[in-house]
Design an enzyme around this catalytic site. Structure first.
Site, short mmCIF file in Angstrom:
data_model
loop_
_atom_site.label_atom_id
_atom_site.label_comp_id
_atom_site.label_asym_id
_atom_site.label_seq_id
_atom_site.Cartn_x
_atom_site.Cartn_y
_atom_site.Cartn_z
N GLU A 113 0.85 -1.20 0.00
CA GLU A 113 0.00 0.00 0.00
C GLU A 113 0.88 1.24 0.00
OE1 GLU A 113 -2.91 -0.23 3.24
OE2 GLU A 113 -2.44 -2.36 3.39
N LYS A 115 2.25 4.64 1.34
CA LYS A 115 2.42 5.18 2.70
C LYS A 115 2.08 6.67 2.65
CE LYS A 115 5.57 5.17 6.64
NZ LYS A 115 5.48 6.61 6.96
N ASP A 117 1.40 10.43 3.59
CA ASP A 117 2.15 11.30 4.49
C ASP A 117 1.18 12.25 5.17
OD1 ASP A 117 4.43 12.15 5.71
OD2 ASP A 117 5.09 13.45 4.09
N TYR A 224 -7.04 2.12 6.21
CA TYR A 224 -6.23 0.98 5.77
C TYR A 224 -6.13 -0.17 6.77
CZ TYR A 224 -2.86 3.79 8.49
OH TYR A 224 -2.26 4.53 9.46
N LYS A 311 10.92 3.03 2.93
CA LYS A 311 11.02 4.48 2.76
C LYS A 311 11.79 4.80 1.49
CE LYS A 311 9.62 6.92 5.54
NZ LYS A 311 10.04 7.40 6.85
N CYS A 405 24.36 41.93 13.62
CA CYS A 405 22.95 41.55 13.50
C CYS A 405 22.33 42.24 12.29
CB CYS A 405 22.19 41.93 14.77
SG CYS A 405 20.42 41.60 14.68
N CYS A 408 19.52 44.87 13.88
CA CYS A 408 19.81 46.02 14.75
C CYS A 408 21.29 46.43 14.72
CB CYS A 408 19.38 45.72 16.18
SG CYS A 408 20.35 44.41 16.99
N CYS A 423 22.59 37.41 18.62
CA CYS A 423 22.56 38.86 18.80
C CYS A 423 22.29 39.11 20.27
CB CYS A 423 21.46 39.49 17.94
SG CYS A 423 21.19 41.23 18.32
N CYS A 429 16.31 44.39 19.99
CA CYS A 429 16.38 43.88 18.61
C CYS A 429 14.97 43.51 18.18
CB CYS A 429 17.31 42.66 18.56
SG CYS A 429 17.49 41.95 16.91
#
Length: 667
Positions: A113, A115, A117, A224, A311, A405, A408, A423, A429
């Protein structure tokens, strides 16, 4: 119209609509137009509204949603929902087949079958009527989401044919690509960030509180697995065919395979053909067909021995690195993100991929304009896995990590032993300020549903808020003139803010955003330091004595309270009525039955969570302790208990009980 004729029309409309649903979703053979279907449904809604005495929980009108579910109760699975063992090569499947033949001395058929997701679900049917839907959870227990799943049109509310009196159907709830793209287009038009992928969107949709909103998402389902004490067939394949006859949508791509060779041919086909599906799959599930053989093979601690998930290998494509952006999170962590030439990968267009930190950039020795290889980890998250150095231009410059950063301009810092740059300007910030406020209103913290990320960004830009305490100063006069603010939405915001004043202290402690303090750590701190002042006054030595509190967390707490702006925010939250002390009324004892007794829980608990267990001990006057010692009276053990159980057995003074025995103690 006479009462009996009204009832007959209602019953006829229900029967007709259910038949058309079956034709459309199960047989994939619609026999009327959408307009005709909608007109019949509208007529049925009118009749049922005028005649509530003919209410039927399985009526097609019950799918429209509208019920609000504030909490999704935890339900224990009667039959455990096991996970599947994974294989990543055909050799793995050959090894699995060899293990099967050592136990089963006869021919073995398989069912292969797709699979899907999505999110696993278990649905209870009694006398052919849809009764309850529960998420997989940890396999032992999950969340009940009955009203939300009822809105999914693939799932029958009333079965047809010769079905057993009670059983569970298990399956996958998912979102096809068309509906996923439709949702994201609508979000982008509203100025919201698009969702990352269909799987997470489907899973998150199932926990939306308004079932009418769930219905709008356009979720799909495929069933299923039949689960019951009694099975009306001898093979899994027969059960799939029966399920379809009863009204369930089962995968039309499923295949009965006489040998592992046929299974491998099925895998070879779908490894390529999956990209032409309108939904995502991440592999193939292979099951032994004979139920008798399944029973003989049995289970390991985690998985059925009679099933395996193959998989697919992650698909890899080549594209060009255009540039690198640097994103600043609420904790100040800086994450580099690669901007790519758009490329089709595993069915979706990929334009960006995280580079995580400077070390990853150095690992690949990235140069500006490099041609790079990208794959999707677990078919979901795009990641860079290599560089085609043969295509690199001779004058290409090496990527240099930023020193300041991007938001900022504060110089970045990187502490010894840490991979990321930070940062340090956490109080000023902009992304850090907004991130802290978004965290504060999140569901697991103060749960102010009416304040989303976009609204918080708008309020910040208008200069109305700079830290969580500012939420409690907002007024209707300030909010109404703002863009996209109407009377009702403003009132919802103010009501949500007011309601947050009753949120328990441990959630507030989590919500104020002390670095390294998650939900679990916050709860443990609250048990030892019942208000914010005792926590502030605690020494480092006192802090590290608390279970799971190490020096890193202790230093973070000291740093937070050493900041004058944080202290001012805390005082303001107190003055506005936010709960910064443990509510002793809520922990009032129900009995003294456990007085003088100490408890520790270990292993995988299936009848309750660890948090619930510890709360029960306190409510019945007992005490929770964090380690096995001579001071421990009872060790409550769940599945796969380890070192604590061995230590308790060695001591000989600790009484070892299971979960049910503990429940029996408190009646």
């Amino acid at each position: 119209m006479a009462e009996d004729s009204i009832q007959k029309e209602i019953e006829l409309l229900r029967e007709t609509l259910q038949r058309h649903n079956y034709n459309y979703y199960i047989l994939d053979n619609p026999t009327i137009s959408d307009f005709e279907f909608d007109e019949m449904l509208k007529r049925l809604q009118e009749l049922e509204s005028a005649h509530p005495e003919y209410y039927d929980e399985t009526s097609p009108t019950q799918r429209v949603g509208g019920g609000i579910t504030k909490n999704f109760p935890t339900v224990q699975h009667r039959f455990r929902m096991y996970s599947l063992d994974n294989s990543y090569s055909l050799q793995d499947l050959a090894d699995w087949e060899n293990r099967l033949t050592k136990t089963i001395d006869e021919d073995i058929e398989f069912v292969a079958e797709l699979k899907y997701d999505g999110a696993s679900i278990s649905i209870l049917y009694e006398n052919g009527i849809y009764k309850q839907a529960v998420t997989r959870g940890d396999g032992f227990q999950g969340d009940e989401i009955t009203n939300n799943v009822k809105t999914i049109l693939d799932i029958p509310l009333r079965l047809k044919g010769d079905f057993p009196p009670q059983f569970y159907m298990r399956g996958e709830i998912y979102l096809n690509r068309k509906n996923f793209d439709k949702i994201n287009k609508a979000r982008e038009e509203e100025g919201l960030d698009p969702f990352m992928n269909p799987r997470n969107t489907a899973s998150g949709s199932l926990k939306i509180q308004d079932s009418a909103e769930v219905r709008k998402r356009g979720l799909s389902a495929v069933l299923y697995q039949y689960v019951s004490d009694n099975t009306p067939a001898s093979t899994h394949w027969e059960l799939l065919q029966k399920a379809k006859e009863w009204g369930f949508r089962v995968s039309k791509e499923a295949c009965l395979c006489k040998s592992m060779g046929e299974v491998k041919a099925f895998i070879d086909h779908w490894e390529q053909a999956r990209h032409h599906l309108d939904f995502d799959i991440d592999g193939i599930v292979i099951k032994v067909n004979s139920l008798k053989q399944q029973q003989e093979l049995g289970y390991t601690a985690k998985s059925p021995r009679w099933a395996m998930a193959y998989k697919f290998k992650a698909e890899k494509v080549e594209t060009r690195l255009k540039s690198i952006d640097y994103q600043v999170g609420r904790t100040g962590a800086v994450t580099p993100v690669a901007n790519l030439e758009p490329v089709l990968l595993a069915g979706t267009i990929v334009k960006r991929a995280s580079l995580h930190n400077e070390d990853i950039i150095r690992k690949f020795n990235l140069h500006n304009g490099d041609f790079i290889y990208v794959e999707k980890g677990g078919e979901i998250i795009p990641k860079i896995v290599g560089v085609n150095k043969e295509k690199r231009k001779s004058d290409a410059n090496e990527v240099e990590y930023i020193t300041h950063c991007p938001e900022c301009s504060t110089p970045l810092v990187r502490k010894n032993g840490e991979a990321q740059h930070f940062c340090p300007n956490e109080m000023h910030c902009p992304p850090q300020i907004m991130g802290k406020m978004i965290h504060y209103v999140s569901r697991k913290a103060l749960n102010i549903e009416s304040l989303g990320a976009e609204t918080i960004a708008q309020l910040f830009r208008e200069g109305l808020i700079e830290n969580p305490a500012d939420f409690y100063t907002l007024t209707k006069e300030q909010l109404l003139p703002l863009e996209r603010m109407a009377e009702k939405s403003v009132q919802n915001i103010l009501d949500g803010i007011e309601k947050s004043k009753s949120i328990p202290y441990e959630k507030v402690l989590y919500g104020i955003g002390i670095k390294h303090i998650g939900e679990t750590v916050a709860k443990k701190l609250v048990k030892t330091f019942p208000n914010i002042d005792t926590l502030r006054a605690a020494s480092k030595e006192e802090l590290v004595e608390v279970e799971d509190i190490g020096e890193k967390i202790a230093d973070s707490i000291a740093s937070f309270f050493g900041n004058s702006e944080n202290l001012m925010m805390i005082e303001r939250l107190k003055n506005y009525g936010v709960q910064l002390a443990k509510d002793t009324q809520k922990t009032n004892t129900q009995s003294n039955i456990l007085q003088g007794k100490t408890f520790l829980f270990t292993g995988k608990l299936s009848l309750f969570t660890r948090e619930q267990a510890e709360e029960m001990v306190e409510r019945h006057s007992g005490k929770n302790i964090s380690a096995v010692s001579k001071n421990l009276n009872y060790l409550v053990v769940g599945e796969k208990a380890g070192s604590k159980l061995k230590k308790a057995q060695a001591l000989g003074t600790v009484k070892i009980i299971d979960e049910q025995e503990f429940l029996d103690m408190i009646k």
